[in-house]
Design a protein around this motif. Structure first.
Motif, PDB file in Angstrom:
ATOM      1  N   ILE A  14      55.493   5.301 -21.302  1.00  0.00           N
ATOM      2  CA  ILE A  14      55.508   6.195 -22.467  1.00  0.00           C
ATOM      3  C   ILE A  14      56.573   5.756 -23.475  1.00  0.00           C
ATOM      4  O   ILE A  14      56.307   5.694 -24.679  1.00  0.00           O
ATOM      5  CB  ILE A  14      55.723   7.661 -22.031  1.00  0.00           C
ATOM      6  CG1 ILE A  14      54.462   8.167 -21.323  1.00  0.00           C
ATOM      7  CG2 ILE A  14      56.078   8.550 -23.218  1.00  0.00           C
ATOM      8  CD1 ILE A  14      54.620   9.492 -20.628  1.00  0.00           C
ATOM      9  N   VAL A  15      57.770   5.456 -22.986  1.00  0.00           N
ATOM     10  CA  VAL A  15      58.847   5.015 -23.886  1.00  0.00           C
ATOM     11  C   VAL A  15      58.431   3.741 -24.612  1.00  0.00           C
ATOM     12  O   VAL A  15      58.641   3.609 -25.823  1.00  0.00           O
ATOM     13  CB  VAL A  15      60.170   4.820 -23.112  1.00  0.00           C
ATOM     14  CG1 VAL A  15      61.204   4.101 -23.964  1.00  0.00           C
ATOM     15  CG2 VAL A  15      60.714   6.159 -22.650  1.00  0.00           C
ATOM     16  N   ALA A  16      57.823   2.810 -23.900  1.00  0.00           N
ATOM     17  CA  ALA A  16      57.382   1.555 -24.518  1.00  0.00           C
ATOM     18  C   ALA A  16      56.233   1.780 -25.495  1.00  0.00           C
ATOM     19  O   ALA A  16      56.252   1.270 -26.618  1.00  0.00           O
ATOM     20  CB  ALA A  16      56.975   0.550 -23.446  1.00  0.00           C
ATOM     21  N   LYS A  17      55.241   2.576 -25.079  1.00  0.00           N
ATOM     22  CA  LYS A  17      54.055   2.804 -25.904  1.00  0.00           C
ATOM     23  C   LYS A  17      54.409   3.458 -27.240  1.00  0.00           C
ATOM     24  O   LYS A  17      53.894   3.080 -28.287  1.00  0.00           O
ATOM     25  CB  LYS A  17      53.060   3.678 -25.153  1.00  0.00           C
ATOM     26  CG  LYS A  17      51.801   3.985 -25.939  1.00  0.00           C
ATOM     27  CD  LYS A  17      50.829   4.821 -25.137  1.00  0.00           C
ATOM     28  CE  LYS A  17      49.580   5.140 -25.951  1.00  0.00           C
ATOM     29  NZ  LYS A  17      48.637   5.960 -25.181  1.00  0.00           N
ATOM     30  N   TYR A  18      55.292   4.438 -27.201  1.00  0.00           N
ATOM     31  CA  TYR A  18      55.635   5.179 -28.411  1.00  0.00           C
ATOM     32  C   TYR A  18      56.950   4.720 -29.054  1.00  0.00           C
ATOM     33  O   TYR A  18      57.477   5.398 -29.933  1.00  0.00           O
ATOM     34  CB  TYR A  18      55.677   6.675 -28.112  1.00  0.00           C
ATOM     35  CG  TYR A  18      54.317   7.207 -27.716  1.00  0.00           C
ATOM     36  CD1 TYR A  18      53.311   7.362 -28.664  1.00  0.00           C
ATOM     37  CD2 TYR A  18      54.034   7.512 -26.391  1.00  0.00           C
ATOM     38  CE1 TYR A  18      52.055   7.818 -28.303  1.00  0.00           C
ATOM     39  CE2 TYR A  18      52.780   7.974 -26.021  1.00  0.00           C
ATOM     40  CZ  TYR A  18      51.794   8.118 -26.982  1.00  0.00           C
ATOM     41  OH  TYR A  18      50.550   8.574 -26.617  1.00  0.00           O
ATOM     42  N   ASN A  19      57.458   3.572 -28.604  1.00  0.00           N
ATOM     43  CA  ASN A  19      58.675   2.990 -29.163  1.00  0.00           C
ATOM     44  C   ASN A  19      59.807   4.020 -29.238  1.00  0.00           C
ATOM     45  O   ASN A  19      60.392   4.258 -30.303  1.00  0.00           O
ATOM     46  CB  ASN A  19      58.393   2.377 -30.538  1.00  0.00           C
ATOM     47  CG  ASN A  19      59.507   1.463 -30.970  1.00  0.00           C
ATOM     48  OD1 ASN A  19      60.215   0.902 -30.143  1.00  0.00           O
ATOM     49  ND2 ASN A  19      59.668   1.317 -32.272  1.00  0.00           N
ATOM     50  N   LEU A  20      60.121   4.621 -28.091  1.00  0.00           N
ATOM     51  CA  LEU A  20      61.125   5.679 -28.032  1.00  0.00           C
ATOM     52  C   LEU A  20      62.526   5.172 -27.694  1.00  0.00           C
ATOM     53  O   LEU A  20      63.427   5.967 -27.472  1.00  0.00           O
ATOM     54  CB  LEU A  20      60.696   6.755 -27.019  1.00  0.00           C
ATOM     55  CG  LEU A  20      59.390   7.473 -27.364  1.00  0.00           C
ATOM     56  CD1 LEU A  20      58.987   8.423 -26.239  1.00  0.00           C
ATOM     57  CD2 LEU A  20      59.502   8.216 -28.681  1.00  0.00           C
ATOM     58  N   THR A  21      62.694   3.854 -27.676  1.00  0.00           N
ATOM     59  CA  THR A  21      64.051   3.347 -27.514  1.00  0.00           C
ATOM     60  C   THR A  21      64.818   3.675 -28.788  1.00  0.00           C
ATOM     61  O   THR A  21      64.223   3.808 -29.857  1.00  0.00           O
ATOM     62  CB  THR A  21      64.050   1.827 -27.261  1.00  0.00           C
ATOM     63  OG1 THR A  21      63.420   1.179 -28.364  1.00  0.00           O
ATOM     64  CG2 THR A  21      63.328   1.487 -25.968  1.00  0.00           C
ATOM     65  N   SER A  22      66.121   3.819 -28.660  1.00  0.00           N
ATOM     66  CA  SER A  22      66.888   4.179 -29.855  1.00  0.00           C
ATOM     67  C   SER A  22      68.323   3.679 -29.738  1.00  0.00           C
ATOM     68  O   SER A  22      68.779   3.320 -28.661  1.00  0.00           O
ATOM     69  CB  SER A  22      66.890   5.697 -30.051  1.00  0.00           C
ATOM     70  OG  SER A  22      67.602   6.327 -29.003  1.00  0.00           O
TER      71      SER A  22
END
Length: 117
Positions: free
Chosen positions: A72-80
């Motif tokens: 999910i983090v990778a798919k929606y680019n949720l790194t910050s």
């Protein structure tokens, strides 16, 4: 390499704090810490701040290695925030391969891990 979600949090005194959430493999994080590569963040905390240093173990915490959460983090680019692997190194030398000035810390870590095999 099995990936996980990590949180980076470092205090730079009066200058401020750097934080970030990123995805990396445990071997990459371990090598970053053990190699003592100084990460050059630049002037991220204001003009003339010049932030750089080796990342310490206490500054990177495993959030989860749950495959669904990582997906999910990778798919929606949720790194910050700040990911130490995306910055350049400073004062790091090795005789095992040629360092390119444009290499990120992540690229250096990958080369170091490849040599280990």
């Amino acid at each position: 390499m099995k990936k996980a979600i990590y949180k980076f949090s470092a205090n730079y005194g009066r200058s401020g704090d750097l934080e970030g959430i990123f995805i990396a493999a445990k071997q990459e994080v371990d090598k970053l810490i053990s190699s003592k590569i100084e990460v050059y963040f630049g002037e991220v905390l204001g003009k003339h701040s010049e932030i750089y240093r080796a990342i310490e173990k206490k500054e990177i915490k495993l959030v989860t290695d749950d495959a669904e959460a990582i997906k999910i983090v990778a798919k929606y680019n949720l790194t910050s925030g700040h990911n130490p692997f995306n910055y350049r190194s400073i004062n790091f030398e090795t005789t095992s391969f040629d360092l390119d000035d444009d290499m990120t810390v992540g690229e250096i870590i990958h080369k170091l891990l490849k040599q280990k095999k």
